[in-house]
Write a protein that holds these residues in place. Structure first.
Motif, mmCIF file in Angstrom:
data_model
loop_
_atom_site.group_PDB
_atom_site.id
_atom_site.type_symbol
_atom_site.label_atom_id
_atom_site.label_comp_id
_atom_site.label_asym_id
_atom_site.label_seq_id
_atom_site.Cartn_x
_atom_site.Cartn_y
_atom_site.Cartn_z
ATOM 1 N N SER A 245 -36.433 -7.396 -78.183
ATOM 2 C CA SER A 245 -37.329 -6.546 -78.969
ATOM 3 C C SER A 245 -36.706 -6.102 -80.286
ATOM 4 N N GLU A 246 -35.390 -5.890 -80.317
ATOM 5 C CA GLU A 246 -34.727 -5.427 -81.533
ATOM 6 C C GLU A 246 -34.116 -6.565 -82.339
ATOM 7 N N GLY A 247 -34.069 -7.746 -81.753
ATOM 8 C CA GLY A 247 -33.495 -8.887 -82.467
ATOM 9 C C GLY A 247 -32.023 -8.735 -82.746
ATOM 10 N N LEU A 248 -31.313 -8.033 -81.865
ATOM 11 C CA LEU A 248 -29.885 -7.799 -82.043
ATOM 12 C C LEU A 248 -29.119 -8.321 -80.830
ATOM 13 N N ASP A 249 -27.978 -8.898 -81.097
ATOM 14 C CA ASP A 249 -27.143 -9.437 -80.028
ATOM 15 C C ASP A 249 -26.206 -8.342 -79.521
ATOM 16 N N HIS A 250 -26.757 -7.378 -78.798
ATOM 17 C CA HIS A 250 -25.958 -6.259 -78.296
ATOM 18 C C HIS A 250 -24.815 -6.787 -77.425
ATOM 19 N N GLN A 251 -23.583 -6.404 -77.809
ATOM 20 C CA GLN A 251 -22.424 -6.894 -77.060
ATOM 21 C C GLN A 251 -21.591 -5.774 -76.457
ATOM 22 N N HIS A 252 -21.987 -4.524 -76.680
ATOM 23 C CA HIS A 252 -21.305 -3.392 -76.034
ATOM 24 C C HIS A 252 -22.358 -2.467 -75.451
ATOM 25 N N VAL A 253 -22.108 -1.963 -74.250
ATOM 26 C CA VAL A 253 -23.015 -1.016 -73.600
ATOM 27 C C VAL A 253 -22.296 0.324 -73.464
ATOM 28 N N TYR A 254 -22.870 1.335 -74.091
ATOM 29 C CA TYR A 254 -22.424 2.712 -73.874
ATOM 30 C C TYR A 254 -23.255 3.277 -72.718
ATOM 31 N N PHE A 255 -22.651 3.429 -71.553
ATOM 32 C CA PHE A 255 -23.378 4.054 -70.451
ATOM 33 C C PHE A 255 -23.441 5.554 -70.708
ATOM 34 N N SER A 256 -24.663 6.057 -70.884
ATOM 35 C CA SER A 256 -24.850 7.460 -71.262
ATOM 36 C C SER A 256 -25.111 8.355 -70.057
ATOM 37 N N ASP A 257 -24.825 7.866 -68.867
ATOM 38 C CA ASP A 257 -25.007 8.654 -67.646
ATOM 39 C C ASP A 257 -24.193 9.951 -67.709
ATOM 40 N N ALA A 258 -24.713 10.989 -67.056
ATOM 41 C CA ALA A 258 -23.931 12.216 -66.922
ATOM 42 C C ALA A 258 -22.633 11.936 -66.167
ATOM 43 N N ASN A 259 -22.685 10.998 -65.238
ATOM 44 C CA ASN A 259 -21.482 10.619 -64.480
ATOM 45 C C ASN A 259 -21.709 9.207 -63.923
ATOM 46 N N PHE A 260 -21.170 8.226 -64.585
ATOM 47 C CA PHE A 260 -21.395 6.820 -64.213
ATOM 48 C C PHE A 260 -20.636 6.416 -62.955
ATOM 49 N N TYR A 261 -19.530 7.109 -62.662
ATOM 50 C CA TYR A 261 -18.548 6.619 -61.688
ATOM 51 C C TYR A 261 -18.612 7.379 -60.359
ATOM 52 N N VAL A 262 -19.777 7.933 -60.028
ATOM 53 C CA VAL A 262 -19.887 8.662 -58.768
ATOM 54 C C VAL A 262 -19.616 7.738 -57.588
ATOM 55 N N TYR A 263 -20.191 6.544 -57.633
ATOM 56 C CA TYR A 263 -19.968 5.533 -56.601
ATOM 57 C C TYR A 263 -19.348 4.301 -57.267
ATOM 58 N N PRO A 264 -18.034 4.147 -57.168
ATOM 59 C CA PRO A 264 -17.371 3.077 -57.917
ATOM 60 C C PRO A 264 -17.837 1.675 -57.547
ATOM 61 N N LYS A 265 -18.230 1.457 -56.299
ATOM 62 C CA LYS A 265 -18.718 0.123 -55.918
ATOM 63 C C LYS A 265 -20.010 -0.191 -56.660
ATOM 64 N N ARG A 266 -20.861 0.810 -56.774
ATOM 65 C CA ARG A 266 -22.099 0.620 -57.526
ATOM 66 C C ARG A 266 -21.797 0.363 -58.996
#
Length: 566
Positions: A245-266
């Motif tokens: 949709s944006e026509g951009l080759d996004h190559q980095h993801v900033y995870f904006s979660d309040a806490n991404f690492y609650v379940y490390p396996k996930r």
């Protein structure tokens, strides 16, 4: 997708907070609601006034908010007053408009808003997708009974309806692909990958909601602590969607979660899915110190999948402050987490609260020792030096300080830290840091940005740009400029301790003289700018740009003229 014979006209608004120096990014919460409404046949128009210096009345008139049948506002502590001005403007011109407030602050003070603000018809509490859909669906019928809302009945009674169930299946939500009208627009989100020496397009993705912890200062508590997660397949599909949709080759993801690492396996499963989709993708995320240490065995696999840095909720190096913030960690844990990432060759993004109302010089010294031991004297940006605790509505720490001070803060009040600090020495430290931030930090940021971009470009094309004496001197100046705010902090603490908190009134007297030849700070910044110009003769102006950001008095100091040329 369901439809509606007569679709209401809806506006979703991110109100202005009255200043325009914040980093501009799309309000993702409103974007999710807008996409959700559109998915169910109720398209909305989005307006992001978040960084506009214009008045609410001027913005409302310019964008015709009174032409909409339903106007929803996402409200934070800083924006409630502006929101109420928007609401009053709309209601004066369109009394039949349905004005709805939502977001963390509106959730925290929902009954007060409905009691004191007659221009507001409903408050959506906690998550907004389902209650907002129900409000617009039943706008002319049973909107007074919508779960997850607080409303005013025709008799004037405030009705707090039952909570709306949390959205558990986050994969079922449409992606937050929702446009906003904005005066300034959005700068492209990028990431400089030092491993590859290149800037790449980036995308902010929220892969979960809420956080199961209970830090006393965190506004997430107002929304609820039930942690819900998306699948790796859903995250990959979102990235693919926005690439198209944006026509951009996004190559980095900033995870904006309040806490991404609650379940490390996930967490690992998600990034493994991204890596399988495109091995070039890198990523970063935020989490707590104790989680990172407890689950450190996952770090090599995360790095293999492209992890570049972790945003750590350090907050403080003082045990007393950490206890007040309900962090549940020891200062030694904070340093251990930083060193853990360092051993794995990963970066750290620092979340820090330098001052709270009870901070003492002892606490500040603990912070100083941590910053030195953790290598943060070379860290940019320098924002951690200027941060302070904000007492957001709905947080336990706000309740604590209301009780401690024997007062009740107003529903839109975000009390300035200067009015809360209890130790006179800490108050002086705060005043001096604010002075430095306003007087010198803009020039420091400007010179560092220009110098480091130039040095990176020259290093990338070394065959065309052999190392010169000027470049070596600029490298030394960059190190000195990076250290300057921290050295000022050192001198400030020393001065406060020598004079028992009542040191020199002239904050400029505490400015460090870093760099070769011990120039004044202004002279150092101008010298570095001269060297930038010497290395880029086709792009002059670095000196003028730096000088324009410096205090006028600093440009007339004798030592400023003593800066050596390139």
């Amino acid at each position: 997708m369901s439809g509606a014979a007569q679709q209401p006209t809806i506006a979703l608004v991110n109100p202005s907070v009255g200043y325009s120096d914040r980093r501009k990014s799309k309000p993702i919460g409103l974007a999710y609601i807008g996409a959700y409404l559109a998915h169910h046949g109720f398209p909305a128009a989005g307006f992001d006034f978040g960084d506009s210096p214009q008045s609410p009345a001027a913005l409302s008139g310019e964008h015709g908010l009174d032409r909409f049948e339903t106007v929803g506002f996402s409200v934070y502590n800083e924006s409630l007053d502006a929101t109420l001005e928007h609401a009053a403007w709309v209601k004066r011109r369109n009394p039949e408009a349905l004005v709805v407030l939502g977001g963390p602050h509106a959730t925290a003070v929902h009954t007060e808003i409905m009691r004191d603000c007659p221009d507001v018809d409903a408050v959506v509490r906690r998550e907004g997708e389902k209650p907002m859909l129900d409000l617009v669906r039943h706008r002319h019928e049973s909107r007074l009974d919508v779960p997850g809302t607080t409303v005013r009945t025709p008799s004037g009674e405030i009705r707090v309806n039952i909570d709306s169930p949390f959205l558990d299946d986050l994969d079922s939500l449409p992606f937050p692909d929702f446009p906003f009208v904005s005066d300034s627009g959005y700068p492209p989100l990028t990431y400089f990958d030092s491993n590859r020496g290149m800037v790449v397009p980036a995308l902010a993705v929220n892969s979960s909601r809420s956080c199961p912890y209970n830090c006393s200062f965190c506004g997430v508590l107002t929304i609820g602590r039930k942690y819900r997660m998306r699948s790796g397949e859903s995250v990959v599909a979102e990235l693919d969607h926005f690439r198209t949709s944006e026509g951009l080759d996004h190559q980095h993801v900033y995870f904006s979660d309040a806490n991404f690492y609650v379940y490390p396996k996930r967490a690992l499963g998600i990034v493994q899915a991204l890596h399988a989709y495109d091995p070039r993708i890198t990523f970063s995320f935020g989490t707590r110190v104790n989680q990172l240490i407890k689950h450190q065995d996952f770090i090599p696999d995360l790095k293999e999948c492209g992890l570049r840095f972790v945003e750590l909720g350090i907050e403080s190096a003082s045990p007393d402050v950490l206890k007040r913030l309900s962090k549940g960690v020891d200062p030694s844990d904070n340093l251990a987490a930083v060193k853990l990432l360092e051993r794995h060759g990963l970066g750290v993004s620092l979340d820090f609260i330098m001052i709270d109302p009870e901070t003492t010089l002892t606490d500040l010294r603990a912070n100083q020792r941590f910053l030195k031991a953790g290598g943060f004297y070379d860290y940019v940006p320098h924002e951690h030096l200027y941060t302070h605790l904000a007492l957001y509505a709905g947080t336990p720490i706000r309740d604590y300080y209301q009780e401690r001070r024997g007062t009740t803060f107003g529903m839109s009040e975000l009390p300035p830290i200067e009015t809360l600090i209890e130790d006179p020495a800490t108050a002086r430290v705060r005043a001096a840091l604010v002075w430095f931030r306003d007087a010198y930090q803009p020039a420091v940021d400007q010179v560092l940005a220009e110098a480091e971009a130039l040095l990176q470009a020259r290093a990338k094309h070394r065959a065309e740009h052999p190392v010169s004496r000027v470049e070596l001197d600029l490298q030394l100046d960059v190190v000195a400029v990076r250290h300057a705010p921290n050295l000022y902090f050192d001198r400030l603490l020393d001065d406060c301790e020598r004079h028992r908190g009542d040191g020199a009134a002239d904050f400029a007297a505490l400015l460090p003289r870093p760099g070769t030849g011990a120039p004044t700070l202004a002279a150092l910044l101008l010298r570095a700018a001269e060297r930038i110009e010497a290395l880029t003769p086709d792009s002059a102006g670095a000196v003028d740009r730096a000088a324009a950001l410096l205090p006028a008095a600093s440009l007339t100091t004798p030592n400023t003229a003593e800066r050596s040329g390139p």
